[in-house]
Design an enzyme around this catalytic site. Structure first.
Site, PDB file in Angstrom:
ATOM      1  N   PRO A  12       0.797  -1.222   0.000  1.00 10.41           N
ATOM      2  CA  PRO A  12       0.000   0.000   0.000  1.00 10.41           C
ATOM      3  C   PRO A  12       0.830   1.272   0.000  1.00 10.41           C
ATOM      4  O   PRO A  12       1.861   1.375   0.653  1.00 10.41           O
ATOM      5  CB  PRO A  12      -0.837  -0.107   1.278  1.00 10.41           C
ATOM      6  CG  PRO A  12      -0.155  -1.108   2.128  1.00 10.41           C
ATOM      7  CD  PRO A  12       0.564  -2.034   1.206  1.00 10.41           C
ATOM      8  N   ASN A  13       0.329   2.212  -0.770  1.00  6.62           N
ATOM      9  CA  ASN A  13       0.844   3.579  -0.893  1.00  6.62           C
ATOM     10  C   ASN A  13       2.158   3.687  -1.651  1.00  6.62           C
ATOM     11  O   ASN A  13       2.638   4.801  -1.870  1.00  6.62           O
ATOM     12  CB  ASN A  13       0.949   4.258   0.476  1.00  6.62           C
ATOM     13  CG  ASN A  13      -0.403   4.387   1.123  1.00  6.62           C
ATOM     14  OD1 ASN A  13      -1.352   4.866   0.503  1.00  6.62           O
ATOM     15  ND2 ASN A  13      -0.518   3.938   2.363  1.00  6.62           N
ATOM     16  N   ARG A  20       4.898  11.176  -2.120  1.00  7.10           N
ATOM     17  CA  ARG A  20       4.609  10.957  -0.699  1.00  7.10           C
ATOM     18  C   ARG A  20       5.892  11.015   0.117  1.00  7.10           C
ATOM     19  O   ARG A  20       6.798  10.208  -0.068  1.00  7.10           O
ATOM     20  CB  ARG A  20       3.945   9.594  -0.517  1.00  7.10           C
ATOM     21  CG  ARG A  20       3.682   9.258   0.931  1.00  7.10           C
ATOM     22  CD  ARG A  20       3.068   7.862   1.080  1.00  7.10           C
ATOM     23  NE  ARG A  20       2.949   7.534   2.482  1.00  7.10           N
ATOM     24  CZ  ARG A  20       3.419   6.429   3.025  1.00  7.10           C
ATOM     25  NH1 ARG A  20       4.002   5.508   2.288  1.00  7.10           N
ATOM     26  NH2 ARG A  20       3.278   6.215   4.312  1.00  7.10           N
ATOM     27  N   ASN A  76       7.966  -5.634  -0.795  1.00 11.63           N
ATOM     28  CA  ASN A  76       7.926  -4.440   0.040  1.00 11.63           C
ATOM     29  C   ASN A  76       6.486  -4.360   0.527  1.00 11.63           C
ATOM     30  O   ASN A  76       5.623  -3.851  -0.185  1.00 11.63           O
ATOM     31  CB  ASN A  76       8.321  -3.193  -0.753  1.00 11.63           C
ATOM     32  CG  ASN A  76       8.354  -1.955   0.121  1.00 11.63           C
ATOM     33  OD1 ASN A  76       7.749  -1.925   1.186  1.00 11.63           O
ATOM     34  ND2 ASN A  76       9.042  -0.935  -0.340  1.00 11.63           N
ATOM     35  N   ALA A  79       2.875  -0.781   4.780  1.00  9.77           N
ATOM     36  CA  ALA A  79       2.318  -0.801   6.137  1.00  9.77           C
ATOM     37  C   ALA A  79       1.861  -2.188   6.575  1.00  9.77           C
ATOM     38  O   ALA A  79       1.762  -2.451   7.780  1.00  9.77           O
ATOM     39  CB  ALA A  79       1.172   0.195   6.248  1.00  9.77           C
ATOM     40  N   HIS A  82       3.668  -4.328   9.357  1.00 10.90           N
ATOM     41  CA  HIS A  82       3.459  -4.188  10.798  1.00 10.90           C
ATOM     42  C   HIS A  82       2.127  -4.750  11.277  1.00 10.90           C
ATOM     43  O   HIS A  82       1.889  -4.778  12.491  1.00 10.90           O
ATOM     44  CB  HIS A  82       3.547  -2.705  11.173  1.00 10.90           C
ATOM     45  CG  HIS A  82       4.622  -1.988  10.431  1.00 10.90           C
ATOM     46  ND1 HIS A  82       5.962  -2.241  10.635  1.00 10.90           N
ATOM     47  CD2 HIS A  82       4.563  -1.071   9.432  1.00 10.90           C
ATOM     48  CE1 HIS A  82       6.673  -1.487   9.798  1.00 10.90           C
ATOM     49  NE2 HIS A  82       5.846  -0.773   9.066  1.00 10.90           N
ATOM     50  N   ASP A  89       1.402 -15.464   6.912  1.00  7.51           N
ATOM     51  CA  ASP A  89       1.045 -16.855   6.624  1.00  7.51           C
ATOM     52  C   ASP A  89       1.326 -17.222   5.171  1.00  7.51           C
ATOM     53  O   ASP A  89       1.849 -18.301   4.880  1.00  7.51           O
ATOM     54  CB  ASP A  89      -0.429 -17.109   6.949  1.00  7.51           C
ATOM     55  CG  ASP A  89      -0.716 -17.153   8.440  1.00  7.51           C
ATOM     56  OD1 ASP A  89       0.231 -17.278   9.244  1.00  7.51           O
ATOM     57  OD2 ASP A  89      -1.907 -17.058   8.801  1.00  7.51           O
ATOM     58  N   GLU A 100      12.391  -9.457   2.132  1.00 10.20           N
ATOM     59  CA  GLU A 100      11.556  -8.309   2.478  1.00 10.20           C
ATOM     60  C   GLU A 100      12.387  -7.053   2.250  1.00 10.20           C
ATOM     61  O   GLU A 100      13.564  -7.010   2.609  1.00 10.20           O
ATOM     62  CB  GLU A 100      11.115  -8.401   3.939  1.00 10.20           C
ATOM     63  CG  GLU A 100      10.217  -7.267   4.378  1.00 10.20           C
ATOM     64  CD  GLU A 100       9.709  -7.450   5.797  1.00 10.20           C
ATOM     65  OE1 GLU A 100       9.861  -6.494   6.589  1.00 10.20           O
ATOM     66  OE2 GLU A 100       9.179  -8.539   6.122  1.00 10.20           O
ATOM     67  N   HIS A 102      12.504  -2.632   2.308  1.00  7.21           N
ATOM     68  CA  HIS A 102      11.958  -1.338   2.728  1.00  7.21           C
ATOM     69  C   HIS A 102      12.879  -0.233   2.237  1.00  7.21           C
ATOM     70  O   HIS A 102      14.111  -0.355   2.341  1.00  7.21           O
ATOM     71  CB  HIS A 102      11.829  -1.256   4.248  1.00  7.21           C
ATOM     72  CG  HIS A 102      10.923  -2.300   4.796  1.00  7.21           C
ATOM     73  ND1 HIS A 102       9.556  -2.210   4.706  1.00  7.21           N
ATOM     74  CD2 HIS A 102      11.195  -3.484   5.397  1.00  7.21           C
ATOM     75  CE1 HIS A 102       9.019  -3.290   5.256  1.00  7.21           C
ATOM     76  NE2 HIS A 102       9.993  -4.082   5.672  1.00  7.21           N
ATOM     77  N   LEU A 103      12.300   0.828   1.718  1.00  2.00           N
ATOM     78  CA  LEU A 103      13.086   1.966   1.246  1.00  2.00           C
ATOM     79  C   LEU A 103      13.792   2.658   2.406  1.00  2.00           C
ATOM     80  O   LEU A 103      14.951   3.049   2.295  1.00  2.00           O
ATOM     81  CB  LEU A 103      12.180   2.965   0.523  1.00  2.00           C
ATOM     82  CG  LEU A 103      11.576   2.450  -0.787  1.00  2.00           C
ATOM     83  CD1 LEU A 103      10.382   3.291  -1.186  1.00  2.00           C
ATOM     84  CD2 LEU A 103      12.626   2.438  -1.868  1.00  2.00           C
ATOM     85  N   SER A 104      13.077   2.809   3.515  1.00  2.00           N
ATOM     86  CA  SER A 104      13.649   3.473   4.691  1.00  2.00           C
ATOM     87  C   SER A 104      14.103   2.422   5.703  1.00  2.00           C
ATOM     88  O   SER A 104      13.739   1.252   5.605  1.00  2.00           O
ATOM     89  CB  SER A 104      12.611   4.399   5.338  1.00  2.00           C
ATOM     90  OG  SER A 104      11.542   3.647   5.884  1.00  2.00           O
ATOM     91  N   ARG A 109      12.576   4.636  12.551  1.00  2.00           N
ATOM     92  CA  ARG A 109      11.304   5.341  12.358  1.00  2.00           C
ATOM     93  C   ARG A 109      10.473   5.264  13.637  1.00  2.00           C
ATOM     94  O   ARG A 109      10.967   4.900  14.700  1.00  2.00           O
ATOM     95  CB  ARG A 109      10.546   4.709  11.176  1.00  2.00           C
ATOM     96  CG  ARG A 109      11.299   4.607   9.866  1.00  2.00           C
ATOM     97  CD  ARG A 109      11.156   5.787   8.928  1.00  2.00           C
ATOM     98  NE  ARG A 109       9.848   6.348   8.807  1.00  2.00           N
ATOM     99  CZ  ARG A 109       8.923   5.985   7.919  1.00  2.00           C
ATOM    100  NH1 ARG A 109       9.177   5.013   7.060  1.00  2.00           N
ATOM    101  NH2 ARG A 109       7.765   6.595   7.888  1.00  2.00           N
ATOM    102  N   ARG A 113       6.568   1.188  13.625  1.00  2.00           N
ATOM    103  CA  ARG A 113       7.154   0.679  12.377  1.00  2.00           C
ATOM    104  C   ARG A 113       8.357  -0.233  12.618  1.00  2.00           C
ATOM    105  O   ARG A 113       8.855  -0.859  11.692  1.00  2.00           O
ATOM    106  CB  ARG A 113       7.604   1.839  11.486  1.00  2.00           C
ATOM    107  CG  ARG A 113       6.475   2.675  10.973  1.00  2.00           C
ATOM    108  CD  ARG A 113       6.989   3.658   9.937  1.00  2.00           C
ATOM    109  NE  ARG A 113       6.045   4.704   9.685  1.00  2.00           N
ATOM    110  CZ  ARG A 113       5.035   4.644   8.821  1.00  2.00           C
ATOM    111  NH1 ARG A 113       4.855   3.540   8.118  1.00  2.00           N
ATOM    112  NH2 ARG A 113       4.232   5.668   8.647  1.00  2.00           N
TER     113      ARG A 113
END
Length: 151
Positions: A12-13, A20, A76, A79, A82, A89, A100, A102-104, A109, A113
């Site tokens: 998402p996002n 963003r 990725n 959200a 978390h 599963d 997995e 993540h950009l950040s 954070r 997160r």
């Protein structure tokens, strides 16, 4: 190895990348990341199936598809990292090399997160390298695939 396809799934996002919170996620768009990821995948000998959805169920369906058809998976989860037991599963059931991404750096954070529900279901986690993390994840995934194949 039957398949030479790497699935790169985005949650998402992530469709809002570039607009963003560029101070956190950078100014590179998801379309730019897709172009670069597919090019690097070709250089490494893989085709890349690159997808994004804001819907948890779509991501789960794609994880299952990757498990059935792919050589490896980069996700990725956004959200859902978390919050999603269902995604955990699906990843746990998928018996292919998985990373997995993540950009950040999620550990730098907000407190909520810093916990990944999905990380225990993957082989490794790449974070904090911005858009370049996709390239790094592809390279790491190639190594995982080769080691599992006995190369």
């Amino acid at each position: 190895m039957a398949s030479k396809t790497i699935y790169v799934l985005n949650g998402p996002n992530l469709n809002l990348l570039g607009a963003r919170e560029p101070e956190i996620y950078g100014k590179t768009t998801l379309a730019d990341i897709e172009t670069a990821t597919k090019a690097r995948g070709r250089e490494l000998g893989f085709s890349v199936e690159f997808r994004q959805s804001n819907a948890e169920g779509a991501l789960i369906d794609w994880v299952q598809e990757a498990a059935a058809k792919g050589a490896g998976l980069i996700i990725n989860p956004g959200a859902y990292t978390h919050t999603s037991v269902a995604l955990f599963d699906a990843l746990s059931a998928a018996k292919l090399p998985k990373i997995e991404l993540h950009l950040s750096n999620i550990h730098a954070r907000e407190a909520f997160r810093r916990q990944s529900m999905t990380a225990p279901a993957v082989d490794g986690v790449m974070m904090g390298f911005g858009a370049a993390g996709y390239r790094f994840a592809l390279e790491a995934l190639k190594s995982l695939i080769e080691s599992r194949a006995g190369s």
